[in-house]
Motif scaffolding. Structure first.
Motif, PDB file in Angstrom:
ATOM      1  N   ALA A 141      -5.436   6.080  -2.030  1.00 35.74           N
ATOM      2  CA  ALA A 141      -6.558   4.816  -2.437  1.00 35.74           C
ATOM      3  C   ALA A 141      -5.382   3.884  -2.952  1.00 35.74           C
ATOM      4  CB  ALA A 141      -7.563   5.530  -3.395  1.00 35.74           C
ATOM      5  N   ALA A 142      -5.717   2.488  -3.084  1.00 40.52           N
ATOM      6  CA  ALA A 142      -4.731   1.632  -3.779  1.00 40.52           C
ATOM      7  C   ALA A 142      -5.004   1.467  -5.106  1.00 40.52           C
ATOM      8  CB  ALA A 142      -5.384   0.126  -3.162  1.00 40.52           C
ATOM      9  N   THR A 143      -3.744   1.394  -5.756  1.00 40.40           N
ATOM     10  CA  THR A 143      -3.642   1.363  -7.267  1.00 40.40           C
ATOM     11  C   THR A 143      -3.454  -0.135  -7.607  1.00 40.40           C
ATOM     12  OG1 THR A 143      -2.405   3.511  -7.176  1.00 40.40           O
ATOM     13  CG2 THR A 143      -2.243   1.998  -9.107  1.00 40.40           C
ATOM     14  N   GLU A 144      -4.521  -0.535  -8.407  1.00 43.38           N
ATOM     15  CA  GLU A 144      -4.521  -2.056  -8.934  1.00 43.38           C
ATOM     16  C   GLU A 144      -3.570  -2.225  -9.953  1.00 43.38           C
ATOM     17  OE1 GLU A 144      -7.629  -5.275  -9.469  1.00 43.38           O
ATOM     18  OE2 GLU A 144      -7.752  -3.822 -10.763  1.00 43.38           O
ATOM     19  N   VAL A 145      -2.488  -3.330  -9.536  1.00 41.94           N
ATOM     20  CA  VAL A 145      -1.592  -3.432 -10.339  1.00 41.94           C
ATOM     21  C   VAL A 145      -1.713  -4.832 -11.043  1.00 41.94           C
ATOM     22  CG1 VAL A 145       1.027  -3.833 -10.780  1.00 41.94           C
ATOM     23  CG2 VAL A 145       0.310  -2.027  -9.204  1.00 41.94           C
ATOM     24  N   VAL A 146      -2.090  -5.178 -12.419  1.00 42.81           N
ATOM     25  CA  VAL A 146      -2.481  -6.398 -12.993  1.00 42.81           C
ATOM     26  C   VAL A 146      -1.082  -6.950 -13.428  1.00 42.81           C
ATOM     27  CG1 VAL A 146      -3.954  -7.731 -14.511  1.00 42.81           C
ATOM     28  CG2 VAL A 146      -4.812  -5.527 -13.510  1.00 42.81           C
ATOM     29  N   LEU A 147      -0.768  -8.303 -12.946  1.00 44.71           N
ATOM     30  CA  LEU A 147       0.551  -8.896 -13.466  1.00 44.71           C
ATOM     31  C   LEU A 147       0.158  -9.775 -14.858  1.00 44.71           C
ATOM     32  CD1 LEU A 147       1.850 -10.219 -10.024  1.00 44.71           C
ATOM     33  CD2 LEU A 147       2.177  -8.094 -11.496  1.00 44.71           C
ATOM     34  N   LEU A 148       0.443  -8.910 -15.825  1.00 45.14           N
ATOM     35  CA  LEU A 148       0.064  -9.314 -17.338  1.00 45.14           C
ATOM     36  C   LEU A 148       1.295 -10.098 -17.981  1.00 45.14           C
ATOM     37  CD1 LEU A 148      -1.979  -6.139 -18.762  1.00 45.14           C
ATOM     38  CD2 LEU A 148      -2.921  -8.452 -17.713  1.00 45.14           C
ATOM     39  N   GLU A 149       0.938 -10.954 -18.767  1.00 43.64           N
ATOM     40  CA  GLU A 149       1.979 -11.582 -19.471  1.00 43.64           C
ATOM     41  C   GLU A 149       2.263 -10.808 -20.730  1.00 43.64           C
ATOM     42  OE1 GLU A 149       0.919 -15.625 -20.721  1.00 43.64           O
ATOM     43  OE2 GLU A 149       0.144 -16.142 -18.764  1.00 43.64           O
ATOM     44  N   ARG A 150       3.566 -10.924 -21.284  1.00 43.78           N
ATOM     45  CA  ARG A 150       4.392 -10.213 -22.287  1.00 43.78           C
ATOM     46  C   ARG A 150       4.240 -10.924 -23.479  1.00 43.78           C
ATOM     47  NH1 ARG A 150       9.549  -7.419 -19.446  1.00 43.78           N
ATOM     48  NH2 ARG A 150       8.267  -6.264 -17.307  1.00 43.78           N
ATOM     49  N   ALA A 175       0.294   4.770  -1.153  1.00 37.57           N
ATOM     50  CA  ALA A 175       1.344   5.808  -0.578  1.00 37.57           C
ATOM     51  C   ALA A 175       0.578   6.402   0.721  1.00 37.57           C
ATOM     52  CB  ALA A 175       2.012   6.746  -1.777  1.00 37.57           C
ATOM     53  N   TYR A 176       1.497   6.838   1.627  1.00 40.71           N
ATOM     54  CA  TYR A 176       0.913   7.418   2.748  1.00 40.71           C
ATOM     55  C   TYR A 176       1.821   8.485   3.134  1.00 40.71           C
ATOM     56  CZ  TYR A 176       4.123   4.143   5.145  1.00 40.71           C
ATOM     57  OH  TYR A 176       5.210   3.494   5.609  1.00 40.71           O
ATOM     58  N   ASN A 177       1.358   9.501   4.020  1.00 43.48           N
ATOM     59  CA  ASN A 177       1.950  10.552   4.409  1.00 43.48           C
ATOM     60  C   ASN A 177       1.427  10.852   5.964  1.00 43.48           C
ATOM     61  OD1 ASN A 177      -0.387  11.804   4.078  1.00 43.48           O
ATOM     62  ND2 ASN A 177       0.344  13.223   2.396  1.00 43.48           N
ATOM     63  N   ASN A 194       0.478  15.748  -1.690  1.00 44.32           N
ATOM     64  CA  ASN A 194      -0.154  16.663  -0.875  1.00 44.32           C
ATOM     65  C   ASN A 194       0.635  16.645   0.442  1.00 44.32           C
ATOM     66  OD1 ASN A 194      -2.357  16.868  -2.558  1.00 44.32           O
ATOM     67  ND2 ASN A 194      -3.498  15.234  -1.798  1.00 44.32           N
ATOM     68  N   GLY A 195       2.003  16.610   0.201  1.00 43.59           N
ATOM     69  CA  GLY A 195       2.826  16.592   1.490  1.00 43.59           C
ATOM     70  C   GLY A 195       3.987  15.750   1.334  1.00 43.59           C
ATOM     71  N   ARG A 196       4.488  15.391   2.407  1.00 41.38           N
ATOM     72  CA  ARG A 196       5.981  14.556   2.575  1.00 41.38           C
ATOM     73  C   ARG A 196       5.417  13.211   2.616  1.00 41.38           C
ATOM     74  NH1 ARG A 196       9.250  12.914   6.707  1.00 41.38           N
ATOM     75  NH2 ARG A 196      11.191  12.156   5.966  1.00 41.38           N
ATOM     76  N   VAL A 197       5.876  12.263   1.568  1.00 35.45           N
ATOM     77  CA  VAL A 197       5.349  10.966   1.705  1.00 35.45           C
ATOM     78  C   VAL A 197       6.354  10.371   2.687  1.00 35.45           C
ATOM     79  CG1 VAL A 197       5.245   8.706   0.211  1.00 35.45           C
ATOM     80  CG2 VAL A 197       4.635  11.079  -0.846  1.00 35.45           C
ATOM     81  N   LEU A 198       5.678   9.580   3.322  1.00 35.79           N
ATOM     82  CA  LEU A 198       6.558   8.869   4.332  1.00 35.79           C
ATOM     83  C   LEU A 198       6.820   7.189   4.072  1.00 35.79           C
ATOM     84  CD1 LEU A 198       4.581  10.028   7.616  1.00 35.79           C
ATOM     85  CD2 LEU A 198       6.872  10.805   6.613  1.00 35.79           C
ATOM     86  N   GLY A 199       6.107   6.755   3.067  1.00 35.24           N
ATOM     87  CA  GLY A 199       6.333   5.340   2.768  1.00 35.24           C
ATOM     88  C   GLY A 199       5.321   4.821   1.749  1.00 35.24           C
ATOM     89  N   TYR A 200       5.554   3.365   1.371  1.00 35.90           N
ATOM     90  CA  TYR A 200       4.570   2.987   0.306  1.00 35.90           C
ATOM     91  C   TYR A 200       4.347   1.402   0.748  1.00 35.90           C
ATOM     92  CZ  TYR A 200       6.571   6.406  -2.659  1.00 35.90           C
ATOM     93  OH  TYR A 200       6.865   7.755  -3.151  1.00 35.90           O
ATOM     94  N   ARG A 201       2.917   0.989   0.556  1.00 30.92           N
ATOM     95  CA  ARG A 201       2.559  -0.281   1.232  1.00 30.92           C
ATOM     96  C   ARG A 201       2.105  -1.208  -0.069  1.00 30.92           C
ATOM     97  NH1 ARG A 201      -0.162   1.558   4.646  1.00 30.92           N
ATOM     98  NH2 ARG A 201       1.164   1.324   6.414  1.00 30.92           N
ATOM     99  N   VAL A 202       2.491  -2.438  -0.090  1.00 28.44           N
ATOM    100  CA  VAL A 202       1.997  -3.430  -1.220  1.00 28.44           C
ATOM    101  C   VAL A 202       1.209  -4.511  -0.476  1.00 28.44           C
ATOM    102  CG1 VAL A 202       2.470  -4.864  -3.132  1.00 28.44           C
ATOM    103  CG2 VAL A 202       3.944  -2.909  -2.524  1.00 28.44           C
ATOM    104  N   THR A 203       0.056  -4.653  -1.051  1.00 31.19           N
ATOM    105  CA  THR A 203      -0.805  -5.760  -0.324  1.00 31.19           C
ATOM    106  C   THR A 203      -1.414  -6.921  -1.653  1.00 31.19           C
ATOM    107  OG1 THR A 203      -2.624  -4.340  -0.375  1.00 31.19           O
ATOM    108  CG2 THR A 203      -1.561  -4.307   1.660  1.00 31.19           C
ATOM    109  N   LEU A 204      -1.762  -7.733  -1.130  1.00 28.64           N
ATOM    110  CA  LEU A 204      -2.462  -8.765  -2.118  1.00 28.64           C
ATOM    111  C   LEU A 204      -3.835  -8.641  -2.184  1.00 28.64           C
ATOM    112  CD1 LEU A 204      -0.861 -12.249  -0.974  1.00 28.64           C
ATOM    113  CD2 LEU A 204      -0.329 -10.757  -2.946  1.00 28.64           C
ATOM    114  N   SER A 205      -4.276  -7.838  -1.493  1.00 30.93           N
ATOM    115  CA  SER A 205      -6.115  -7.401  -1.739  1.00 30.93           C
ATOM    116  C   SER A 205      -6.210  -5.955  -1.276  1.00 30.93           C
ATOM    117  CB  SER A 205      -6.984  -8.512  -0.888  1.00 30.93           C
ATOM    118  OG  SER A 205      -6.525  -8.308   0.465  1.00 30.93           O
ATOM    119  N   PRO A 206      -7.438  -5.371  -1.868  1.00 35.23           N
ATOM    120  CA  PRO A 206      -7.557  -3.974  -1.531  1.00 35.23           C
ATOM    121  C   PRO A 206      -8.006  -3.742  -0.093  1.00 35.23           C
ATOM    122  CG  PRO A 206      -9.378  -4.723  -2.892  1.00 35.23           C
ATOM    123  CD  PRO A 206      -8.135  -5.871  -2.915  1.00 35.23           C
TER     124      PRO A 206
END
Length: 832
Positions: free
Chosen positions: A418-427, A410-412, A365-377
């Motif tokens: 909205a935050a994407t939840e990434v689950v750190l699963l075991e292989r 991601a933000y512009n 929806n436009g030009r993405v300015l950056g990305y943010r990673v957090t430990l909680s939503p």
């Protein structure tokens, strides 16, 4: 007179040429052909008539007519025509020249002159024109028509565009010539005065030459139906505030089209789009239109064109383009993420490498300015702690022990997604049941797999270009969110002739499956070069070769085999195929001391490449044979040294081969000689000049029977047949008082030297020659006597080695031990 005779032929020729020229001008000769234009390959007939009365100078004598086709003579038939004319007829059965000149010649008194000519052309009837089309230009209302001409007829052809105002209604009015193309072109323009607008007209193209006429298909058109309008002009483009994905566009039609009913089309595209998006059915007179479905924050290029609403005729050219960028909106959708995590340090920290894909254009929806990673939503009224904020698509960070989830957004300029939840699963999940890859094109690969036994929620594909210096590619992965998918197309970073390692991970609800791996090429070709051969070892019948593998960037495909070729000087070529996993090969059954040329070919499924040639020469003997030879020579040399040492040091061996010959001068007999005799010089006669010596008495006493010691201190050997007896002991008989007289045996043979004075004793002196070489010369015996009886010496040469006087005469038996030797008169015998 001679000069006049020589100049007469020249004057005759000159006057004849002048007369023929004048006569020809007055109709002296004429050439006629059946047709000056004929079909190519048809027959041509011609005739040449000579009127002698009109050709001054030809009244007398026979006239000979000949023909020339350009510069080539042709034969005709000649006969006498009416009125004293000479006629020659010519027939060419097959004329294959497009243009030629036929000449008639006359010959009189050896001189030829051209008197007539006819030009002949050959070709085909004109071909039928095709693809006729016309366009009406509204700027001057001229009708421009174009067509395509057929094959060349080789003849002058006239082309005309013809029209008839009412021919389509079967009118009998004559056709009108609309226009004639100039300069051999295939188009021309009918002026406005010859057109009837809004009425049907018949238009066609006519082509004609000397052999016929051809016409194109006829068109029945209204000139206005083929009119090409002028393009409209775009005025403004803007977004509609209430409908954020729609725009409003305004335009203005050309003045020449203002009185017409028009229908228009709009097209647009973004720079990333491969094709135009087309909007049809726009009414031209409206001047405005709306269109929805545009992406946010995206630049578009717009163009427009129009034509008559009757849907006949031609579209105008596209208008000048206009760019417009839609307004932005906060990113939407979820981000595809992939990660790897491992414990680090004693504090229980978790080192995480997180990668993600940039949002698709319809989600950015436009030009993405950056990305943010957090430990909680994010929660209402509270911002979570940010552990990574970057403009890249990957981030390495440390998380507390036990962290199982992180949140990515991601933000512009318009907001944050909205935050994407990434689950750190075991292989530790189940792998795929099967995996394969096939080319999808030069820059893409299709990866196909068999679903694992347990249902998967998604799949992650990783691919890495195989290189001699491998590097990590953060963008070489993608996620397939459809758990039922069994194939995926990968495009990013795929290049032809390069090898890629591909891994596929199935994603389960609570784990990540063990990856399945495969290598693939999108396209293969022959290797860039073949490996260089090196000679590792060589013998008389074999050679071991080795080579370095071709770098993977230069293989250009999977190496299927290596082929070794070798040939000797007689061009006997042999080859062997080697498994691509090997890097050495032994060539066997070679000929000793022979030159060979060897090269290697590396092959893929798409072809093979030959390497440079290696020249080698087999040896005569193997290393083992050479070692055995040197060992044998060494043993022989050692044995020779040992034998020499033995010969020099061992007396017994020396005695066997070189026995010591005793020197008679040092014997006991030599010690018995009185001093007076020793001081008296002994004149030894030469062997070649023997002298006579007188011996008063020589008595040789045979040794007593039994074993007696020899003069050399060794036991004498028993004389047997075929062997030589031992050398005898020398004895000297003494005469005088107290000694046995002549003819009597001595009381004590083998006595020592006399002890009384005044006793006359005859002595014998033994003079021995020295050693010569390795042979020992026997000593010579010289006897001296006081009597005058000469002593006969044997003039024979010196005795052979190891000979003795024992063998040169009858030697009396040894004297018995109990009696004297019988007295014998002095005897003269040769002595050596």
């Amino acid at each position: 007179m001679a000069r006049r005779g020589a100049g007469t032929p020249f004057l005759l020729r000159l006057s004849l040429l002048l007369l023929l020229q004048l006569g020809g001008t007055l109709g002296c000769a004429s050439v006629a052909v059946g047709s000056p234009v004929v079909s190519l390959g048809s027959a041509v007939m011609a005739s040449c008539t000579i009127r002698s009365e009109l050709c001054r100078g030809l009244e007398q004598g026979k006239v000979q007519i000949t023909w020339m086709l350009d510069n080539e003579p042709v034969a005709g038939s000649q006969h006498q025509g009416p009125g004293g004319t000479e006629v020659s007829n010519l027939t060419l059965p097959r004329f294959n020249r497009t243009q030629a000149k036929l000449w008639c010649w006359v010959e009189w008194n050896g001189t030829k002159q051209r008197v007539g000519m006819a030009e002949i052309r050959a070709g085909y009837p004109p071909a039928k024109p095709f693809n006729l089309s016309c366009i009406l230009n509204l700027s001057d209302y001229g009708l421009t028509c174009r067509w395509e001409q057929g094959a060349d007829s080789h003849l002058p052809t006239s082309v005309t565009l013809k029209s008839h105002p009412s021919r389509c209604r079967r009118s009998r009015a004559p056709a009108v010539t609309g226009c004639t193309p100039q300069g051999g072109h295939s188009h021309c323009t009918v002026p406005r005065r010859l057109l009837q607008l809004y009425r049907q007209m018949e238009i066609w193209v006519s082509a004609a030459n000397a052999l016929g006429t051809a016409e194109s298909e006829h068109l029945c058109i209204d000139p206005m139906d083929v009119a090409k309008l002028d393009p409209p002009a775009l005025q403004s483009i803007q977004s509609i505030p209430f409908q954020t994905d729609c725009i409003a566009l305004a335009w203005e039609v050309a003045r020449s089209n203002a009185h017409m009913e028009l229908q228009c089309e709009l097209r647009y595209r973004a720079p990333e789009d491969p094709a135009w998006a087309l909007v049809t059915g726009i009414v031209g007179q409206a001047g405005t239109t709306q269109r929805c479905g545009f992406l946010f924050g995206t630049q578009y290029h717009f163009q427009m064109r129009c034509r008559r609403s009757s849907a006949r005729g031609y579209w105008s050219e596209w208008s000048l383009g206009r760019n417009y960028t839609t307004h932005e909106k906060a990113p939407t959708g979820k981000l595809d993420a992939w990660w790897s995590a491992r414990p680090a340090g004693a504090g229980g920290q978790l080192e995480v490498q997180l990668c993600w894909k940039a949002p698709r254009r319809q989600e950015a929806n436009g030009r993405v300015l950056g990305y943010r990673v957090t430990l909680s939503p994010r929660r209402r009224g509270r911002d979570p702690r940010t552990i990574c904020n970057t403009t890249h698509t990957q981030c390495n960070f440390s998380a507390p022990a036990g962290t199982r989830r992180v949140y990515l957004s991601a933000y512009n300029a318009a907001g944050e997604s909205a935050a994407t939840e990434v689950v750190l699963l075991e292989r530790k999940g189940q792998p795929l049941a099967g995996l394969r890859a096939v080319p999808g094109g030069e820059r893409s690969l299709w990866v196909c797999w068999e679903a694992p036994p347990a249902p998967a929620a998604a799949y992650v594909l990783e691919w890495q270009r195989v290189s001699s210096e491998p590097g990590r590619c953060s963008a070489c992965w993608q996620m397939e969110r459809d758990g039922a998918a069994t194939a995926a197309l990968i495009r990013d970073g795929i290049e032809p002739f390069q090898r890629y390692n591909i891994s596929v991970y199935p994603l389960y609800k609570d784990a990540i499956g063990v990856p399945s791996n495969i290598t693939a090429y999108s396209k293969q070709k022959a290797p860039s070069y073949a490996p260089k051969l090196h000679l590792k070892s060589i013998s008389k019948s074999s050679a071991e070769l080795c080579w370095d593998p071709v770098p993977v960037e230069m293989q250009n495909g999977f190496i299927t085999s290596y082929t070794i070729f070798w040939a000797n000087s007689t061009a006997e070529v042999s080859s062997a195929t080697v498994n691509p996993s090997l890097s050495s090969f032994v060539i066997r059954e070679l000929k000793p001391s022979t030159l060979y040329k060897v090269h290697i070919m590396a092959s893929t499924a798409a072809g093979g490449t030959n390497g440079t040639s290696l020249t080698l020469v087999t040896i005569v003997l193997d290393d083992i044979e050479i070692q055995f030879l040197f060992l044998t020579l060494g043993l022989i040399f050692v044995l020779l040294i040992l034998l020499l040492i033995c010969f020099q040091k061992n007396g017994r061996v020396k005695q066997q081969f070189w026995p010591s010959i005793p020197d008679p001068a040092n014997s006991s007999l030599g010690k018995w000689v009185p001093a007076e005799l020793q001081q008296e010089p002994l004149q030894a006669p030469s062997v070649r000049e023997p002298g006579l010596a007188t011996i008063s008495a020589v008595t040789v006493l045979e040794r007593a029977a039994g074993k007696q010691p020899s003069a050399w201190g060794k036991e004498p050997a028993t004389t047997t047949a075929g062997t030589f007896p031992a050398l005898p002991q020398p004895y000297v008989r003494q005469e005088g008082p107290g000694m046995p007289g002549r003819g009597r045996a001595a009381a004590e043979p083998c006595q020592g030297p006399p002890g009384g004075s005044g006793e006359t004793v005859q002595y014998a002196r033994v003079v021995g020659d020295g050693y010569k070489g390795q042979q020992h010369a026997l000593p010579r015996l010289y006897l001296r006597s006081s009597s005058t009886q000469p002593l006969l010496l044997d003039p024979s040469p010196s005795p052979k080695p190891y000979e003795n006087l024992w063998f040169h005469g009858a030697v009396p038996h040894g004297c018995p031990g109990d009696g004297g030797c019988p007295e014998e008169p002095p005897a003269t015998f040769p002595l050596l």
